[in-house]
Design an enzyme around this catalytic site. Structure first.
Site, PDB file in Angstrom:
ATOM      1  CE  LYS A  81      -4.026   1.784   2.582  1.00 30.43           C
ATOM      2  NZ  LYS A  81      -4.882   1.534   3.761  1.00 30.43           N
ATOM      3  CB  SER A 156      -8.164   3.338   2.748  1.00 28.66           C
ATOM      4  OG  SER A 156      -7.338   2.710   3.709  1.00 28.66           O
ATOM      5  CB  SER A 180      -8.386   0.586   5.720  1.00 23.90           C
ATOM      6  OG  SER A 180      -9.139   1.770   5.667  1.00 23.90           O
TER       7      SER A 180
END
Lengths: 487, 477
Positions: A81, A156, A180
């Protein structure tokens, strides 16, 4: 070629170990798939082709020199990420303000991945500064769900989920502040694990809400997830909030036996307004656990009623402070024209941050300001303590707590943008876990009538990762994961 | 003037002299080239996290113990949020809701006798960077070497009533910190900085007047002048029936005036909240005990011990302990030569003379106790005379010469060989037959002349007692 990227990470690592395939071949195959599919899915912000190819040679040598015999995932590709710092590779947090930011250091988890011989293949898309549940707030555009590109992959960590689901990486790292990792894993039919707060170092994770953030693995099956979790876990002298234990051995809990395991189901979660298919599959999942010899019990858990509000107050307060350093002075976006210092701040931040980030900064400043501190922030801290105590009490009776991961499956991308917490379907189920610092995983438990995957959330006690792993593995044996039809 | 009373509270920032910074491993060394002692943590790069330096807590605890404070059980840090280019993270890690220690005191000597000044609290915080303005180029630079240097802020109660008391308080505080070794308190390097909170009221009034704050004074002289000036300004306002505005002011030392920076209404809301990246740290009773037992002896204790152990007067003990450097030098030298009175005399007379003449700060001294001890022993053993010793003292004090070698090199030693001296005296007698016969005929004054001639012949490098003895023997023999 397709097979290299489709098989499980552990299986691939074994093939590499047996010299059936070289690390360079793996990386090349992976890159080929990425370049083919990225125009559709947009999982990545940065693909690290050059770095991955040169790493492949280094890792191959270490494998040949028998340095990596103990590493279960040597030679496997991992997507990270883009809010986790990678030395010499830009780390953008999907924000305009950091679009050109190149860290001079690796996050501790990155060091651990490299030591274990994994190949970092790219940096994945997310909601700006991990604030959102769809990747829609990303400066680099939204990511598509590989199960149906008309749907969101969630967020996310949407890019990290989509990359693994679309076989653009074998495994990935996401971050979880209020769901997330788990929510996009559920939306993309994957296994996502948010570890106990402090089990994985946050050094090098660009913070959103420091007391809630945790890094965790996303994968296509429980075993891969467990292996990756083992690699990234353990004490870090650079993060004072990490636990004391140096390392964890989790793979020994990959056993198909949960006889006598005590499972609690919180009544409020069960009563939430969930989609019919989600409810159906959740009840089926509970039946599966009972069939395997576990005891399932519904219990009262009123304390979680306020968790969304508490989460909003605490996460925004910490975000407000954590995001102050993006001021246009040392790094990141700086406005082209300004008359004085205050204008440097106002313009750089005004231009650099997106709407949702600004909204949360404002909210955070509000709840911390004089006169509001007691009413909002301090009250939220008190309720947080009550939520922790309620969980402690529940875990005196249960080994794990189950709930649907989300109340709905991945919504279509055409659905109106909304950041209102009430409409954020997963936040109620997820955020209480972060507030209490507990470990939790999402595992696939079926598909809805439109063929979109449904997730099951398993929450464990503090450092009770092993219970989650046992339950998830046993469930996976009974109800194997499903795969999407890929292009 | 007497109808008004000045009420003063001081906030003193003391830089702790740890080797490394408060939240990272960077060096705290002063004077490095800009941005040479920095890392991702102290410049607040994204994802970098603070790790508390244990030494900082120990130094703060030592200060708290020395100032008689109540120590809180847990150390919790808070974030003070504001924007400024020298503040790398956009917040300073400090202690707002729960300081490490509270409710202490300092005893000072004033012209009206002993007075106790209360300490409200001590808290730990990190320093910010330094802005360097290039006015010609219309640019500014930031040096982050200072960012993350540990500080303690010592906040007094509003117990101080005059500029003289304020300076006495600061001197005492500086003395305690340097004695503890927790700070060098070098004001010219910014290791000790003072904020003044000052209000005035009619004498006898119990309520406090509206106060102003004067920020960042870095010399005691400036503190003295700022207090006198601000006190006068406020009293004049009151006399004119005007109101005092609660505000923050800046002291301009060159113009001898303070200037308004911002009023209370303009003060920022720092949005304090707990620092989530540093968990609470428990201060165990045993830890405090351990620090207490390893704490160095403070000045007040030394003054008592010097009188008892070395049989010095209270005055001598006070002078010798007026600086920790001098006290250490005294003790180490005494330990080598075991002559406390002699060491004390040399340091108090010659030592203070050199310090005063050179305009030095005693803390800058770097004298080797071995050299000083040798010098004193050589005098006592009659190897050199006092005149030579005094000359050499300055060299021992400032240049760290080895007295023995210096004496050899420059041929300054006394003639210790009695036979050689006897020959020399005989030669003087042979050259002065008149004086010899004068002496023998009862003119005792001639003896003095002969001593003088002998000393002249040996260029002073003989023990006069020995010369006397030989002369008597030869003249009467």
């Amino acid at each position: 070629m397709q097979e290299i990227t489709s098989i499980s990470a552990l299986e691939l690592a074994n093939k590499i170990k047996r010299r059936e395939i070289s690390v360079a071949e793996v990386v090349k195959a992976q890159l080929e798939i990425i370049y083919k599919r990225e125009p559709i899915y947009n999982s990545y912000i940065t693909v690290m082709e050059k770095e991955a190819l040169s790493q492949a040679l280094i890792v191959q040598k270490r494998i040949n020199d028998k340095e990596l015999d103990d590493s279960p995932l040597a030679g496997v590709t991992v997507a990270v990420k883009d809010n986790i710092c990678t030395k010499d590779t830009r780390t953008t947090c999907a924000s305009k303000i950091l679009r050109d930011f190149i860290p001079s250091y690796d996050a501790t988890v990155i060091e651990k991945l490299k030591n274990a011989g994994l190949i970092i293949i790219g940096k994945t898309n997310l909601d700006e500064f991990a604030m959102g549940d769809s990747t829609r707030t990303s400066y680099f555009g939204e990511t598509k769900n590989p199960w149906n590109i008309k749907h969101t992959p969630g967020g996310s960590s949407g890019g990290s989920a989509s990359a693994v689901a679309a076989e653009e990486a074998h495994v990935s790292l996401g971050t979880d502040t209020g769901g997330s990792i788990r929510q996009p894993s559920a939306y993309c039919g994957l296994v996502g694990f948010k570890p106990t707060y402090g089990a994985v170092s946050r050094f090098g994770l660009v913070p959103f809400a420091s007391s809630l953030d945790q890094i965790g693995p996303i994968s296509r099956n429980v075993s891969d997830c467990t292996a990756l979790l083992e690699i990234i876990s353990g004490h870090d002298p650079k993060d004072s909030t990490t636990v004391g234990q140096k390392s964890f051995l989790y793979r020994q809990y990959l056993i198909d036996d949960i006889k006598g395991m005590k499972i609690g189901v919180p009544k409020p979660f069960f009563e939430e307004n969930m989609e019919e298919d989600v409810r159906k599959h959740f009840i089926m999942a509970l039946e599966t656990f009972k069939d395997m010899g576990a005891q399932v019990e519904i219990f009262n858990f009123e304390e979680v009623k306020y968790c969304v509000q508490v989460y909003q107050v605490i996460s925004c307060a910490e975000a407000f402070s954590n995001l102050s350093r993006y001021d246009g002075v040392k790094f990141g976006h700086r406005a082209d024209e300004y008359a004085n210092l205050v204008e440097v701040y106002k313009k750089s931040r005004g231009e650099g941050f997106g709407y949702e980030v600004k909204r949360r900064i404002m909210l955070g400043a509000f709840v911390l300001s004089k006169g509001n501190y007691e009413t909002y922030y301090n009250k939220a801290r008190k309720i947080r303590r009550l939520i922790c105590e309620a969980y402690d009490k529940a875990f005196e009776r249960y080994d794990i707590i189950l709930s649907p991961e989300t109340l709905k499956t991945a919504p279509p991308l055409t659905e109106k943008k909304s950041s209102s917490p009430k409409k954020s379907t997963s936040l109620t189920l997820n955020s209480s876990v972060n507030l209490a610092g507990l470990p939790a995983a999402s595992i696939p438990c079926g598909k809805d009538k439109n063929g979109m995957p449904i997730g099951l959330q398993i929450v464990g006690k503090r450092l009770g990762e092993k219970d989650i792993i046992r339950a998830a593995y046993a469930f996976e044996q009974a109800r194997p994961c499903l795969r999407p039809d890929l292009i | 003037m007497n109808q008004y009373e000045t009420v003063i509270g001081l906030e003193v920032h003391v830089e702790l002299s740890t080797e490394s910074k408060i939240f990272c491993g960077c060096s705290t060394k002063f004077g490095g080239s800009p941005n040479s002692n920095i890392c991702p943590v102290c410049v607040g790069m994204p994802g970098a996290m603070p790790v508390l330096n244990k030494k900082v807590v120990e130094y703060a605890l030592a200060a708290a113990i020395a100032l008689d404070c109540k120590i809180n059980k847990n150390i919790i840090f808070d974030r003070k949020n504001y924007f400024y280019p020298d503040l790398p993270k956009g917040f300073q890690i400090s202690q707002f809701y729960l300081p490490i220690a509270e409710n202490g005191k300092i005893t000072i000597n004033t012209e009206n006798g002993v007075k106790i000044i209360g300490i409200r609290e001590i808290h730990i915080e990190e320093d910010a960077g330094k802005l360097v303005h290039d006015t010609a180029g219309n640019r500014s630079f930031i040096d982050f070497n200072r960012a993350g240097i540990p500080l303690i802020e010592i906040v007094s109660k509003p117990d101080i009533r005059s500029a003289a008391e304020a300076v006495a308080y600061l001197e005492k505080l500086k003395m305690i910190m340097t004695y503890l070794g927790v700070s060098d308190c070098k004001m010219q390097e910014g290791s000790l900085r003072v904020d003044i909170n000052l209000s005035v009221r009619k004498a006898g009034d119990n309520r406090l007047g509206t106060r102003t704050e004067i920020k960042n004074l870095n010399s005691f002289k400036a503190v003295l002048r700022a207090i006198e000036s601000e006190s006068k300004r406020q009293i004049e306002l009151l006399k004119e029936g005007k109101e005092i505005i609660r505000e923050t002011r800046r002291w301009d030392d060159s113009k001898n005036i303070s200037i308004r920076m911002r009023t209370k209404e303009e003060t920022q809301d720092y949005c304090y909240f707990i620092e989530p990246d540093l968990g609470p740290i428990e201060i165990f009773e045993d830890w405090i005990k351990e620090i207490k037992s390893s704490m160095p002896e403070l000045r007040d204790e030394k003054i008592i011990r010097y009188q008892k152990e070395y049989k010095l007067s209270e005055y001598d003990a006070r002078v010798l302990t007026s600086s920790k450097k001098i006290a250490d030098l005294f003790e180490k030298t005494e330990d080598l030569c075991k002559m406390p009175k002699e060491v004390a005399n040399w340091l108090m007379v010659e030592g203070m003379r050199v310090i005063n003449e050179k305009g030095m700060d005693a803390d800058e001294l770097n004298v080797q106790p071995a050299g000083l001890s040798k010098l004193i022993l050589m005098v006592e053993e009659g190897k050199i005379n006092r005149t030579v010793a005094k000359e050499m003292f300055e060299k021992v004090f400032l240049e760290n010469i080895d007295p023995e070698e210096y004496v050899k090199e420059h041929n300054l030693g006394l003639i210790s060989d009695e036979n050689m001296l006897r020959d020399l005296v005989q030669a003087v007698l042979d050259e002065n037959p008149k004086s010899v016969s004068d002496y023998k005929s009862g003119k005792t004054k001639a003896f003095g002349f002969l001593v003088g001639q002998t000393m002249k012949a040996v260029k002073g490098q003989a023990d006069p007692m020995l010369v006397n003895k030989i002369l008597t023997e030869l003249l009467n023999g």
